[in-house]
Design a protein around this motif. Structure first.
Motif, PDB file in Angstrom:
ATOM      1  N   ALA A  18     -11.983 -44.450 -17.439  1.00 33.73           N
ATOM      2  CA  ALA A  18     -12.954 -44.487 -18.534  1.00 33.73           C
ATOM      3  C   ALA A  18     -13.267 -45.897 -19.019  1.00 33.73           C
ATOM      4  CB  ALA A  18     -12.453 -43.628 -19.701  1.00 33.73           C
ATOM      5  N   ASP A  19     -12.300 -46.802 -18.954  1.00 37.03           N
ATOM      6  CA  ASP A  19     -12.541 -48.145 -19.491  1.00 37.03           C
ATOM      7  C   ASP A  19     -12.783 -49.191 -18.405  1.00 37.03           C
ATOM      8  OD1 ASP A  19     -10.026 -48.276 -18.415  1.00 37.03           O
ATOM      9  OD2 ASP A  19      -9.055 -49.169 -20.174  1.00 37.03           O
ATOM     10  N   LYS A  20     -13.022 -48.736 -17.170  1.00 35.66           N
ATOM     11  CA  LYS A  20     -13.243 -49.680 -16.080  1.00 35.66           C
ATOM     12  C   LYS A  20     -14.696 -50.137 -16.053  1.00 35.66           C
ATOM     13  CE  LYS A  20      -9.034 -49.144 -14.936  1.00 35.66           C
ATOM     14  NZ  LYS A  20      -8.082 -50.133 -15.451  1.00 35.66           N
ATOM     15  N   PRO A  21     -14.944 -51.451 -16.044  1.00 36.79           N
ATOM     16  CA  PRO A  21     -16.328 -51.933 -16.019  1.00 36.79           C
ATOM     17  C   PRO A  21     -17.042 -51.583 -14.719  1.00 36.79           C
ATOM     18  CG  PRO A  21     -14.765 -53.745 -15.757  1.00 36.79           C
ATOM     19  CD  PRO A  21     -13.975 -52.546 -16.109  1.00 36.79           C
ATOM     20  N   TRP A  22     -16.274 -51.487 -13.630  1.00 37.73           N
ATOM     21  CA  TRP A  22     -16.857 -51.120 -12.331  1.00 37.73           C
ATOM     22  C   TRP A  22     -15.993 -50.001 -11.759  1.00 37.73           C
ATOM     23  CZ3 TRP A  22     -17.715 -54.918  -7.598  1.00 37.73           C
ATOM     24  CH2 TRP A  22     -18.419 -54.231  -6.594  1.00 37.73           C
ATOM     25  N   SER A  52     -13.875 -63.815  -7.875  1.00 37.30           N
ATOM     26  CA  SER A  52     -13.541 -63.474  -6.489  1.00 37.30           C
ATOM     27  C   SER A  52     -13.419 -61.961  -6.345  1.00 37.30           C
ATOM     28  CB  SER A  52     -12.222 -64.129  -6.087  1.00 37.30           C
ATOM     29  OG  SER A  52     -11.161 -63.675  -6.914  1.00 37.30           O
ATOM     30  N   LEU A  53     -13.825 -61.468  -5.198  1.00 34.71           N
ATOM     31  CA  LEU A  53     -13.783 -60.031  -4.938  1.00 34.71           C
ATOM     32  C   LEU A  53     -12.895 -59.768  -3.735  1.00 34.71           C
ATOM     33  CD1 LEU A  53     -17.569 -59.132  -5.356  1.00 34.71           C
ATOM     34  CD2 LEU A  53     -15.734 -58.771  -7.020  1.00 34.71           C
ATOM     35  N   ALA A 110      -3.935 -50.588 -10.453  1.00 37.00           N
ATOM     36  CA  ALA A 110      -3.389 -51.345  -9.328  1.00 37.00           C
ATOM     37  C   ALA A 110      -4.241 -51.184  -8.071  1.00 37.00           C
ATOM     38  CB  ALA A 110      -1.955 -50.895  -9.061  1.00 37.00           C
ATOM     39  N   LEU A 111      -4.723 -49.968  -7.823  1.00 40.57           N
ATOM     40  CA  LEU A 111      -5.572 -49.744  -6.646  1.00 40.57           C
ATOM     41  C   LEU A 111      -6.890 -50.504  -6.771  1.00 40.57           C
ATOM     42  CD1 LEU A 111      -5.012 -45.925  -5.955  1.00 40.57           C
ATOM     43  CD2 LEU A 111      -4.188 -47.850  -4.582  1.00 40.57           C
ATOM     44  N   ILE A 112      -7.483 -50.482  -7.946  1.00 41.15           N
ATOM     45  CA  ILE A 112      -8.741 -51.211  -8.155  1.00 41.15           C
ATOM     46  C   ILE A 112      -8.519 -52.712  -7.971  1.00 41.15           C
ATOM     47  CG2 ILE A 112     -10.484 -51.825  -9.884  1.00 41.15           C
ATOM     48  CD1 ILE A 112     -10.248 -48.969 -10.975  1.00 41.15           C
ATOM     49  N   GLU A 113      -7.400 -53.206  -8.456  1.00 39.38           N
ATOM     50  CA  GLU A 113      -7.085 -54.631  -8.322  1.00 39.38           C
ATOM     51  C   GLU A 113      -6.931 -55.030  -6.854  1.00 39.38           C
ATOM     52  OE1 GLU A 113      -3.678 -57.786  -9.879  1.00 39.38           O
ATOM     53  OE2 GLU A 113      -4.006 -55.894 -10.960  1.00 39.38           O
ATOM     54  N   GLN A 114      -6.479 -54.072  -6.026  1.00 41.19           N
ATOM     55  CA  GLN A 114      -6.324 -54.353  -4.599  1.00 41.19           C
ATOM     56  C   GLN A 114      -7.644 -54.250  -3.835  1.00 41.19           C
ATOM     57  OE1 GLN A 114      -2.577 -52.567  -2.716  1.00 41.19           O
ATOM     58  NE2 GLN A 114      -2.584 -51.550  -4.706  1.00 41.19           N
ATOM     59  N   GLY A 115      -8.714 -53.886  -4.541  1.00 41.13           N
ATOM     60  CA  GLY A 115     -10.022 -53.828  -3.899  1.00 41.13           C
ATOM     61  C   GLY A 115     -10.485 -52.445  -3.511  1.00 41.13           C
TER      62      GLY A 115
END
Length: 340
Positions: A163-167, A8-9, A128-133
């Motif tokens: 650095a370790d984020k896949p996207w 889910s995105l 946390a910001l990436i997790e929120q979209g």
């Protein structure tokens, strides 16, 4: 259509991550030691070779300094909330900026804060910001004047967190805002307000900036020049003559020469030369902290009074003053152009 097993995105959003220097979790020995070790191990702050510096830091400095620094923090600690004033103020700034942006962008823009050293860490807040979209993030180090030891190391931590984020999200960093008109107007306004409430008008205003080794200037760091320009622009905004304000530098650390004049020596010299009533402001700090509440308003004030000074006024940082929040919000919106 997405396959059934597709992750889910969340709805895409824009993140604004405000960054400040940092704070220990508490003022006890081990909290202070952890914080100081992280801070003083940063090669942007102390650039001596690790093989030379770390034995001195870990074996000598960190056996004693946590006690003295802890006592200084205890003297200014927000005991009601169990946190440092920097933490309290940064939270208030974040909430005010978030509310201001929400009126224009709704929930499409998410505002949060992090600390370069200590908690909440840059890495945890980026996650946390990436997790929120947030597929776009604007990173905003709250340092009006650029320095390698402040702005650059904050940016280093931000990029390392990606650095370790896949996207990875698209990212921008906010540049120094030492000459932004609204920042200058906010500083000038705070000085006017302070002077209006004083029975004894200061003979001189000392603009005290955090110091750095002189050799950083010769290596190309623009900090010194940006500090001087901030002082000049504030003086011009106030309509003052040149002899009404002086630029100094505080918080010297270590044996080498730092940017001069040193605030603690200059205020004593001023008192001895007949300037018995002075005010001090700290334009390099976006929020009151140990360097302003303890160093300026206690140590530097004491040096002035011991040299014969009579009236010492510390003008607080801009903190969550409306004019400051408006300036920071304007800077954020300028840097969000093309995204919103």
């Amino acid at each position: 259509m997405k396959p059934a097993n597709h992750p889910s995105l969340p709805t895409p959003k824009i993140g604004v991550l405000i960054a400040n220097l940092g704070t220990p979790d508490n003022y006890d020995y081990w909290s202070m030691r952890r914080y100081l070790s992280e801070f003083l191990s940063d090669q942007r702050v102390i650039d001596y070779p690790a093989w030379k510096w770390q034995p001195i830091l870990q074996g000598i400095i960190l056996s004693k300094r946590p006690f003295s620094s802890g006592a200084a923090y205890k003297s200014i600690w927000n005991h009601d909330l169990g946190e440092s004033p920097l933490m309290t103020i940064t939270k208030a700034q974040t909430n005010a900026i978030s509310a201001a942006l929400e009126t224009e962008f709704g929930d499409d823009v998410v505002v949060d804060f992090c600390m370069r050293y200590g908690n909440p860490s840059t890495k945890s807040k980026v996650a946390a910001l990436i997790e929120q979209g947030c597929d776009k993030i604007l990173f905003f180090p709250l340092y009006p004047q650029y320095a390698g030891a402040t702005t650059a190391t904050a940016n280093d931590a931000f990029f390392a967190a990606l650095a370790d984020k896949p996207w990875q999200p698209s990212v921008r960093t906010v540049p120094a805002y030492f000459d932004h008109p609204q920042y200058i107007d906010a500083l000038a306004g705070s000085i006017r307000d302070a002077y209006e409430n004083l029975e004894t008008k200061p003979d001189l205003l000392v603009a005290s900036y955090h110091g750095m080794p002189e050799r950083y200037l010769t290596q190309g760091d623009p900090y010194h020049c940006q500090c001087q320009k901030t002082t000049r622009l504030v003086r011009e905004a106030l309509g003052w003559d040149k002899d009404k304000i002086v630029t100094t530098f505080q918080s010297r650390f270590g044996p080498e020469e730092w940017l001069k004049p040193y605030t603690v020596e200059e205020v004593a010299r001023l008192a001895e030369s007949g300037k018995k009533n002075i005010a001090v402001i700290a334009p390099a700090f976006s929020a009151d902290c140990i360097e302003t509440l303890e160093e300026i308003n206690e140590e530097i004030k004491e040096a002035f009074e011991e040299a014969g000074g009579e009236s010492f006024t510390y003008i607080p940082c801009l903190n969550e003053q409306p004019a400051h929040i408006n300036a920071l919000t304007t800077i954020i919106k300028e840097n969000l152009q093309g995204w919103t």
